[in-house]
Design a protein around this motif. Structure first.
Motif, PDB file in Angstrom:
ATOM      1  N   LEU A 112       0.902  -1.160   0.000  1.00 54.04           N
ATOM      2  CA  LEU A 112       0.000   0.000   0.000  1.00 54.04           C
ATOM      3  C   LEU A 112       0.938   1.207   0.000  1.00 54.04           C
ATOM      4  N   PRO A 113       1.210   1.777  -1.173  1.00 47.04           N
ATOM      5  CA  PRO A 113       2.359   2.673  -1.289  1.00 47.04           C
ATOM      6  C   PRO A 113       2.169   4.077  -0.730  1.00 47.04           C
ATOM      7  N   SER A 114       0.926   4.478  -0.394  1.00 47.36           N
ATOM      8  CA  SER A 114       0.756   5.851   0.108  1.00 47.36           C
ATOM      9  C   SER A 114      -0.369   5.903   1.135  1.00 47.36           C
ATOM     10  N   VAL A 115      -0.345   6.967   1.923  1.00 45.17           N
ATOM     11  CA  VAL A 115      -1.404   7.168   2.914  1.00 45.17           C
ATOM     12  C   VAL A 115      -2.758   7.238   2.200  1.00 45.17           C
ATOM     13  N   GLY A 116      -2.769   7.901   1.035  1.00 47.33           N
ATOM     14  CA  GLY A 116      -4.015   8.046   0.280  1.00 47.33           C
ATOM     15  C   GLY A 116      -4.618   6.698  -0.086  1.00 47.33           C
ATOM     16  N   VAL A 117      -3.780   5.749  -0.502  1.00 50.54           N
ATOM     17  CA  VAL A 117      -4.279   4.416  -0.876  1.00 50.54           C
ATOM     18  C   VAL A 117      -4.859   3.704   0.347  1.00 50.54           C
ATOM     19  N   VAL A 118      -4.193   3.857   1.492  1.00 45.86           N
ATOM     20  CA  VAL A 118      -4.715   3.216   2.717  1.00 45.86           C
ATOM     21  C   VAL A 118      -6.083   3.806   3.053  1.00 45.86           C
ATOM     22  N   LYS A 119      -6.204   5.105   2.927  1.00 46.61           N
ATOM     23  CA  LYS A 119      -7.483   5.785   3.262  1.00 46.61           C
ATOM     24  C   LYS A 119      -8.606   5.283   2.342  1.00 46.61           C
ATOM     25  N   VAL A 120      -8.277   5.164   1.052  1.00 41.47           N
ATOM     26  CA  VAL A 120      -9.259   4.691   0.077  1.00 41.47           C
ATOM     27  C   VAL A 120      -9.722   3.280   0.437  1.00 41.47           C
ATOM     28  N   LEU A 121      -8.778   2.452   0.833  1.00 39.75           N
ATOM     29  CA  LEU A 121      -9.112   1.080   1.229  1.00 39.75           C
ATOM     30  C   LEU A 121     -10.017   1.082   2.464  1.00 39.75           C
ATOM     31  N   LEU A 122      -9.637   1.879   3.456  1.00 45.02           N
ATOM     32  CA  LEU A 122     -10.427   1.927   4.692  1.00 45.02           C
ATOM     33  C   LEU A 122     -11.857   2.373   4.391  1.00 45.02           C
ATOM     34  N   GLN A 123     -11.986   3.339   3.510  1.00 43.00           N
ATOM     35  CA  GLN A 123     -13.312   3.839   3.121  1.00 43.00           C
ATOM     36  C   GLN A 123     -14.137   2.703   2.493  1.00 43.00           C
ATOM     37  N   SER A 124     -13.494   1.938   1.592  1.00 43.97           N
ATOM     38  CA  SER A 124     -14.209   0.832   0.947  1.00 43.97           C
ATOM     39  C   SER A 124     -14.649  -0.207   1.961  1.00 43.97           C
ATOM     40  N   LEU A 125     -13.803  -0.451   2.962  1.00 45.37           N
ATOM     41  CA  LEU A 125     -14.140  -1.483   3.951  1.00 45.37           C
ATOM     42  C   LEU A 125     -15.309  -1.059   4.841  1.00 45.37           C
ATOM     43  N   THR A 126     -15.518   0.247   4.983  1.00 41.10           N
ATOM     44  CA  THR A 126     -16.696   0.653   5.743  1.00 41.10           C
ATOM     45  C   THR A 126     -17.950   0.583   4.866  1.00 41.10           C
ATOM     46  N   GLU A 127     -17.780   0.739   3.559  1.00 44.85           N
ATOM     47  CA  GLU A 127     -18.943   0.674   2.665  1.00 44.85           C
ATOM     48  C   GLU A 127     -19.382  -0.759   2.374  1.00 44.85           C
ATOM     49  N   PHE A 128     -18.400  -1.636   2.174  1.00 44.16           N
ATOM     50  CA  PHE A 128     -18.719  -3.013   1.776  1.00 44.16           C
ATOM     51  C   PHE A 128     -18.199  -3.954   2.849  1.00 44.16           C
ATOM     52  N   SER A 129     -19.075  -4.770   3.425  1.00 45.46           N
ATOM     53  CA  SER A 129     -18.584  -5.604   4.516  1.00 45.46           C
ATOM     54  C   SER A 129     -17.942  -6.885   3.982  1.00 45.46           C
ATOM     55  N   VAL A 130     -16.820  -7.239   4.569  1.00 51.73           N
ATOM     56  CA  VAL A 130     -16.172  -8.510   4.286  1.00 51.73           C
ATOM     57  C   VAL A 130     -15.979  -9.207   5.621  1.00 51.73           C
ATOM     58  N   ARG A 131     -15.553 -10.461   5.564  1.00 51.72           N
ATOM     59  CA  ARG A 131     -15.519 -11.204   6.827  1.00 51.72           C
ATOM     60  C   ARG A 131     -14.202 -11.121   7.556  1.00 51.72           C
ATOM     61  N   ALA A 132     -13.147 -10.829   6.853  1.00 55.39           N
ATOM     62  CA  ALA A 132     -11.858 -10.719   7.538  1.00 55.39           C
ATOM     63  C   ALA A 132     -10.901  -9.866   6.725  1.00 55.39           C
ATOM     64  N   LEU A 133      -9.982  -9.233   7.447  1.00 52.95           N
ATOM     65  CA  LEU A 133      -8.947  -8.424   6.801  1.00 52.95           C
ATOM     66  C   LEU A 133      -7.582  -8.954   7.251  1.00 52.95           C
ATOM     67  N   VAL A 134      -6.780  -9.372   6.274  1.00 49.97           N
ATOM     68  CA  VAL A 134      -5.424  -9.857   6.545  1.00 49.97           C
ATOM     69  C   VAL A 134      -4.459  -8.776   6.055  1.00 49.97           C
ATOM     70  N   VAL A 135      -3.674  -8.223   6.960  1.00 45.06           N
ATOM     71  CA  VAL A 135      -2.768  -7.130   6.581  1.00 45.06           C
ATOM     72  C   VAL A 135      -1.320  -7.619   6.601  1.00 45.06           C
ATOM     73  N   ASP A 136      -0.712  -7.640   5.419  1.00 44.23           N
ATOM     74  CA  ASP A 136       0.727  -7.904   5.347  1.00 44.23           C
ATOM     75  C   ASP A 136       1.381  -6.531   5.147  1.00 44.23           C
ATOM     76  N   PRO A 137       1.988  -5.971   6.186  1.00 46.28           N
ATOM     77  CA  PRO A 137       2.441  -4.574   6.107  1.00 46.28           C
ATOM     78  C   PRO A 137       3.752  -4.440   5.325  1.00 46.28           C
ATOM     79  N   VAL A 138       3.651  -4.654   4.016  1.00 43.58           N
ATOM     80  CA  VAL A 138       4.832  -4.645   3.144  1.00 43.58           C
ATOM     81  C   VAL A 138       5.485  -3.259   3.152  1.00 43.58           C
ATOM     82  N   MET A 139       6.767  -3.216   3.425  1.00 48.35           N
ATOM     83  CA  MET A 139       7.464  -1.918   3.430  1.00 48.35           C
ATOM     84  C   MET A 139       8.727  -1.925   2.584  1.00 48.35           C
ATOM     85  N   VAL A 140       9.551  -2.957   2.816  1.00 46.27           N
ATOM     86  CA  VAL A 140      10.815  -3.019   2.086  1.00 46.27           C
ATOM     87  C   VAL A 140      10.916  -4.403   1.469  1.00 46.27           C
TER      88      VAL A 140
END
Ligand SMILES: Nc1ncnc2c1ncn2[C@@H]1O[C@H](COP(=O)(O)OP(=O)(O)O)[C@@H](O)[C@H]1O
Ligand SMILES: Cc1ncc(COP(=O)(O)O)c(N)n1
Ligand SMILES: [Mg+2]
Length: 529
Positions: A112-140
């Motif tokens: 997730l290369p930018s803060v903006g992309v994370v925000k967009v994702l978070l917004q989608s997750l509040t609009e559309f419900s899914v059953r689980a979120l797996v976060v692999d915090p890829v950085m380097v």
């Protein structure tokens, strides 16, 4: 703590929801829904990590995977040469396209290369419900190239992690998320897991693939109550590019199928270990870190390479299942019985030994295998994966109460043949998902060989054959007087008949097999196509 649209309860209610949902979908479209993971990640042109790894991992685990691409990297086994971020509103478009149309069970995030992309994702997750979120915090990347800079850290900590059902940092990522703390030992990993858990994710897996001086590959799982030290042998290989992405995708896939979190993590770790072991010698690219083979098929130079593709469904034509009691009764050895059946035209043999001691069973299997190999006829072992492995037979046949096909596949690898007894469409679907090669459907007629085995009849056989994605062999009470009827129905996917008594509870196995073979030849040439 976790909020928004992400709910993962225990696996039981998870399954119940799936059932409710699939019946709803069936009503609407006349089909069944299948487990679905959405990967939100970056593309790796070398296809070892990122979106490409996620697709392959989900395919290997029998789960559908849709994709939202956050970034396109020019990457190979040497490193990351360039990164092209996908505009945030276009990431939002992709999320909407997938989530507004498809029933996604689990969202898995990678790059997730930018803060903006994370925000967009978070917004989608509040609009559309899914059953689980797996976060692999890829950085380097392991090659040392930055995939998401330090500016992302506070958003990860404060907004993404609290939504996650599990977060899976490697050592460097765990350290970065915790303000740069030292992480050099398993005790440090435990400490980090606890500190990360306090940020809000329900579960934490600190991965130790890069732990210095460690003989094992140790990961620490913490669910807020208990720590689990998950160990596997460390495979000596350069082909570890994409292990992190693969692990997270496999966790997501197993959750989508209904596993509990700890089981999903254990299965995923085992899968990565198996794939690394299988791929340890493959050579792709000239850099220091190569990709591995998610589908366990690329390895060359072994005779087993062609084995699975060599499974020919027409081998199911005349399927001989042995019975030691019957052969004893008629005073012949198992090897003689198998040799006679093959001479008479049997196209595949299954050794079925309910009472034999393991040592005797193994010896019988080895002797029969020699006969089968010399005639190019595959030999399968009933129920006993261990005996199949020890004898190097061509595969196994398992029933519904034996080892699941998926577990047998993990143990036996991709080359061996796996057959599963199925009476219903659901069992046939499960066999396919689990990686079986064919199904046996029956009992078609009632039989003495299997007491208390309900028959499915010709109608049941027809139902399963029509829905099966795998070739089918009919079994149960089939003999020279009814085999023609079964084959002449011209059922889709039906490749042959399996017989026990009709061959082995007879004085002359050779003559009976010949008779049945001739009859099947005639019936299949006259069947309606
Ligand atoms: N050489 C190896 N042998 C066996 N397992 C490994 C090896 N390298 C990594 N793993 C496992 O692969 C998974 C991914 O870990 P890691 O490589 O630390 O993550 P990342 O790819 O994010 O850096 C973990 O379960 C880890 O234990
Ligand atoms: C697009 C993308 N996503 C993730 C990774 C991390 O994978 P690894 O840590 O194994 O290099 C990567 N290299 N590229
Ligand atoms: Mg790695």
């Amino acid at each position: 703590m976790a909020s928004g649209g992400v709910i993962l309860s225990n696996s039981f209610s998870f399954y119940q929801k799936r059932i409710v949902m699939s019946s709803r979908m069936q009503e609407k479209n006349g089909g069944a829904s299948i487990p679905h993971v959405l990967s939100v990640a970056g593309s790796d042109s070398g296809a070892g990590a990122g979106i490409q790894a996620d697709l392959k991992a989900c395919a290997a685990r029998g789960v559908y995977c849709s994709t939202v691409i956050t970034s396109v990297t020019a990457q190979n086994t040497v490193g990351v040469q360039a990164v092209h971020a996908v505009p945030e509103d276009f990431v939002a478009q992709q999320l909407k396209s997938v989530l507004s149309d498809m029933q996604v069970d689990v969202v898995k995030t990678g790059m997730l290369p930018s803060v903006g992309v994370v925000k967009v994702l978070l917004q989608s997750l509040t609009e559309f419900s899914v059953r689980a979120l797996v976060v692999d915090p890829v950085m380097v990347s392991t090659s040392g190239d930055v995939l998401a800079g330090p500016s992302i850290l506070s958003t990860f900590r404060e907004e993404l992690l609290p939504m996650a059902n599990i977060v899976t940092p490697n050592i460097k990522e765990a350290s970065a998320l915790l303000g740069g703390i030292r992480l050099e030992t398993v005790a440090d990993m435990r400490n980090a897991a606890e500190l990360l858990h306090a940020l809000g994710p329900r579960n934490v897996l600190v991965k130790g693939g890069d732990l210095p001086d460690s003989l094992d590959a140790v990961d620490i799982f913490f669910n807020g109550e208990h720590f689990y030290e998950l160990r596997s042998s460390r495979i000596k290989t350069r082909n570890t590019h994409g292990t992190g992405c693969t692990l997270a995708s496999c966790i997501a896939a197993e959750l989508a199928k209904g596993s509990s979190m700890l089981t999903a993590v254990r299965v995923a770790k085992r899968y990565v270990e198996t794939a690394l072991e299988y791929s340890k010698d493959i050579l792709i690219g000239n850099g220091i870190q190569g990709p591995f083979d998610h589908l366990l098929r690329l390895k060359s130079g072994s005779q087993s390479f062609h084995r699975k593709d060599a499974f020919n469904p027409s081998d199911l034509f005349l399927y001989a299942v042995t019975d030691s009691g019957m052969n004893k009764k008629w005073g012949r050895s198992m090897v003689d019985a198998v040799a006679a059946a093959i001479q008479g035209g049997a196209t595949i043999v299954q050794l079925r030994e309910k009472d034999a001691e393991t040592r005797d069973f193994l010896e019988t299997a080895k002797s029969c295998l020699a006969v089968c190999r010399s005639h190019g006829v595959p030999l399968l072992i009933n129920d006993r994966v261990d005996v199949a492995l020890a004898s190097d037979a061509d595969g196994v046949h398992v029933g519904q109460s034996d080892m699941p096909a998926s577990v047998a596949r993990t143990l036996l690898g991709p080359e061996k043949i796996i057959g599963v007894s199925c009476k219903t469409i659901e069992q046939a679907q499960q066999a396919w998902i689990g990686g079986a090669d064919y199904i046996g459907c029956g009992g078609v007629y009632s039989t003495n060989t299997k007491a208390n085995n309900p028959t499915v009849g010709l109608d049941g056989l027809k139902t399963v054959c029509s829905a099966s994605k795998l070739p089918v062999v009919a079994i149960g009470g089939i003999n020279t007087s009814n085999a023609g009827t079964v084959m002449e129905m011209g059922l889709p996917n039906l490749k042959g008949v399996a017989v026990v008594s009709a061959l082995f509870d007879r004085e002359n196995v050779l003559a009976e097999t010949k008779k049945l073979h001739a009859l099947l030849m005639e019936a299949s040439s006259s069947k309606i196509q």
